[in-house]
Motif scaffolding. Structure first.
Motif, PDB file in Angstrom:
ATOM      1  N   PRO A 183      -3.012  -0.783  -7.668  1.00 53.19           N
ATOM      2  CA  PRO A 183      -3.062   0.084  -6.478  1.00 53.19           C
ATOM      3  C   PRO A 183      -2.189   1.331  -6.630  1.00 53.19           C
ATOM      4  O   PRO A 183      -1.120   1.272  -7.238  1.00 53.19           O
ATOM      5  CB  PRO A 183      -2.526  -0.815  -5.353  1.00 53.19           C
ATOM      6  CG  PRO A 183      -1.796  -1.919  -6.024  1.00 53.19           C
ATOM      7  CD  PRO A 183      -2.367  -2.076  -7.404  1.00 53.19           C
ATOM      8  N   ARG A 185      -2.810   3.863  -3.873  1.00 53.80           N
ATOM      9  CA  ARG A 185      -3.261   4.573  -2.682  1.00 53.80           C
ATOM     10  C   ARG A 185      -2.141   5.311  -1.945  1.00 53.80           C
ATOM     11  O   ARG A 185      -2.288   6.467  -1.571  1.00 53.80           O
ATOM     12  CB  ARG A 185      -3.933   3.573  -1.735  1.00 53.80           C
ATOM     13  CG  ARG A 185      -4.534   4.250  -0.531  1.00 53.80           C
ATOM     14  CD  ARG A 185      -5.511   3.350   0.171  1.00 53.80           C
ATOM     15  NE  ARG A 185      -6.208   4.074   1.204  1.00 53.80           N
ATOM     16  CZ  ARG A 185      -7.312   3.646   1.775  1.00 53.80           C
ATOM     17  NH1 ARG A 185      -7.847   2.504   1.410  1.00 53.80           N
ATOM     18  NH2 ARG A 185      -7.902   4.367   2.712  1.00 53.80           N
ATOM     19  N   TYR A 186      -1.023   4.663  -1.702  1.00 58.61           N
ATOM     20  CA  TYR A 186      -0.005   5.297  -0.854  1.00 58.61           C
ATOM     21  C   TYR A 186       1.064   6.044  -1.655  1.00 58.61           C
ATOM     22  O   TYR A 186       2.075   6.457  -1.109  1.00 58.61           O
ATOM     23  CB  TYR A 186       0.590   4.244   0.092  1.00 58.61           C
ATOM     24  CG  TYR A 186      -0.495   3.703   0.993  1.00 58.61           C
ATOM     25  CD1 TYR A 186      -1.125   4.547   1.921  1.00 58.61           C
ATOM     26  CD2 TYR A 186      -0.968   2.404   0.865  1.00 58.61           C
ATOM     27  CE1 TYR A 186      -2.163   4.086   2.712  1.00 58.61           C
ATOM     28  CE2 TYR A 186      -2.006   1.940   1.660  1.00 58.61           C
ATOM     29  CZ  TYR A 186      -2.604   2.790   2.581  1.00 58.61           C
ATOM     30  OH  TYR A 186      -3.635   2.352   3.366  1.00 58.61           O
ATOM     31  N   GLU A 190      -3.567  10.794   1.254  1.00 59.07           N
ATOM     32  CA  GLU A 190      -4.865  10.118   1.391  1.00 59.07           C
ATOM     33  C   GLU A 190      -6.039  10.935   0.788  1.00 59.07           C
ATOM     34  O   GLU A 190      -6.836  10.387   0.027  1.00 59.07           O
ATOM     35  CB  GLU A 190      -5.096   9.822   2.880  1.00 59.07           C
ATOM     36  CG  GLU A 190      -6.283   8.929   3.168  1.00 59.07           C
ATOM     37  CD  GLU A 190      -6.080   7.458   2.769  1.00 59.07           C
ATOM     38  OE1 GLU A 190      -4.959   7.076   2.366  1.00 59.07           O
ATOM     39  OE2 GLU A 190      -7.062   6.710   2.863  1.00 59.07           O
ATOM     40  N   TRP A 193      -5.993  10.647  -2.938  1.00 57.69           N
ATOM     41  CA  TRP A 193      -6.452   9.306  -3.349  1.00 57.69           C
ATOM     42  C   TRP A 193      -7.988   9.277  -3.353  1.00 57.69           C
ATOM     43  O   TRP A 193      -8.613   8.845  -4.332  1.00 57.69           O
ATOM     44  CB  TRP A 193      -5.876   8.253  -2.388  1.00 57.69           C
ATOM     45  CG  TRP A 193      -6.450   6.894  -2.618  1.00 57.69           C
ATOM     46  CD1 TRP A 193      -6.098   6.006  -3.590  1.00 57.69           C
ATOM     47  CD2 TRP A 193      -7.520   6.282  -1.885  1.00 57.69           C
ATOM     48  NE1 TRP A 193      -6.868   4.872  -3.507  1.00 57.69           N
ATOM     49  CE2 TRP A 193      -7.749   5.013  -2.463  1.00 57.69           C
ATOM     50  CE3 TRP A 193      -8.297   6.669  -0.794  1.00 57.69           C
ATOM     51  CZ2 TRP A 193      -8.726   4.135  -1.994  1.00 57.69           C
ATOM     52  CZ3 TRP A 193      -9.272   5.807  -0.317  1.00 57.69           C
ATOM     53  CH2 TRP A 193      -9.475   4.547  -0.922  1.00 57.69           C
ATOM     54  N   VAL A 197     -10.584   8.732  -6.572  1.00 58.27           N
ATOM     55  CA  VAL A 197     -11.524   7.607  -6.595  1.00 58.27           C
ATOM     56  C   VAL A 197     -12.969   8.125  -6.702  1.00 58.27           C
ATOM     57  O   VAL A 197     -13.746   7.670  -7.554  1.00 58.27           O
ATOM     58  CB  VAL A 197     -11.346   6.724  -5.330  1.00 58.27           C
ATOM     59  CG1 VAL A 197     -12.422   5.657  -5.257  1.00 58.27           C
ATOM     60  CG2 VAL A 197      -9.955   6.086  -5.335  1.00 58.27           C
TER      61      VAL A 197
END
Ligand code: NAP
Length: 205
Positions: A183, A185-186, A190, A193, A197
């Motif tokens: 992970p 993501r954070y 956002e 991210w 992706v």
């Protein structure tokens, strides 16, 4: 006018960079901070990196909504290798000689400054803010500076170390995490991210 100049590869930009820019703006009372993704880094000619357009877009996405932060194509628009001294001179041409520039980058990058083009000139055009993780050995930084800038002023007064706890986040670590399916993501804003992706960045070695 006091202007922060965030120099870096930003492959990708992450929350540590954003915290760095906001902390510098606060500590040095900067009116604004301009992010300048490096286009053709002279010291990394053999290193593979994402295309400038994607790195620039990720910075743009990350800065959305903060009126004090902006991103510039200066190093892409200029031909040839992206030397910091040329960028600082250009910024002085754009904003006037009275503009006070603060070049902000990672302390590890500043350790190499004697190998950059015209280091004493860099210290004359700009003060430097070295972003470090807490506990960084600052004596290494002092030893790595040119003694005087090209105006004969001592360089030590023109470099400032700034501790950023969230700099334990790094672009290298994020690229590795993506590749290994871990992970991330954070660790990035956002929209950055989502961009990584959607475009399947950093999956290949
Ligand atoms: P780098 O060697 O990839 O980065 C060294 C360390 O500093 C890494 O841990 C990096 O973390 C961190 N870092 C980089 N930019 C940062 C920033 N703005 N704020 C906080 N931490 C940062 O460095 P680079 O990105 O290639 O170069 C940094 C700047 O120095 C660029 O603007 C580059 O053009 C300039 N430079 C100029 C010359 C020259 O003029 N000859 C030579 C070398 C570098 P992350 O990977 O997580 O960012």
């Amino acid at each position: 006018m006091k202007i922060g100049v965030m120099g870096g590869t930003f492959d990708p930009i992450h929350n540590g960079h954003l915290v760095t820019s906001e902390e510098a703006r606060y500590q040095f009372e900067l009116e604004k901070v301009i992010f300048i993704p490096s286009a053709r880094p002279p010291h990394k000619r053999e290193v593979r990196r994402s295309p400038f357009e994607d790195r620039y877009r990720m910075v743009e996405l990350a800065l959305e909504g903060n009126p004090f932060l902006s991103v510039s194509m200066l190093e892409m628009e200029r031909e040839g290798l992206s030397y910091t001294i040329d960028t600082l001179r250009e910024l002085h041409r754009i904003h006037g000689r009275d503009a006070e520039l603060f070049f902000i980058t990672g302390a590890d990058a500043i350790l190499e400054i004697l190998t950059w083009k015209d280091p004493a000139e860099i210290f004359a055009e700009s003060q430097l803010i070295a972003a470090t993780r807490p506990g960084y050995p600052l004596e290494r930084l002092k030893e790595a500076l040119p003694e005087y800038n090209s105006h004969g002023e001592p360089s030590t007064g023109r470099v400032h170390a700034m501790e950023i706890p969230s700099l334990s986040i790094s672009s290298t670590d994020i690229r590795e995490r993506v590749r290994e399916g871990k992970p991330f993501r954070y660790l990035v804003p956002e929209p950055v991210w989502a961009y990584i992706v959607e475009n399947s960045f950093y999956l290949e070695r």
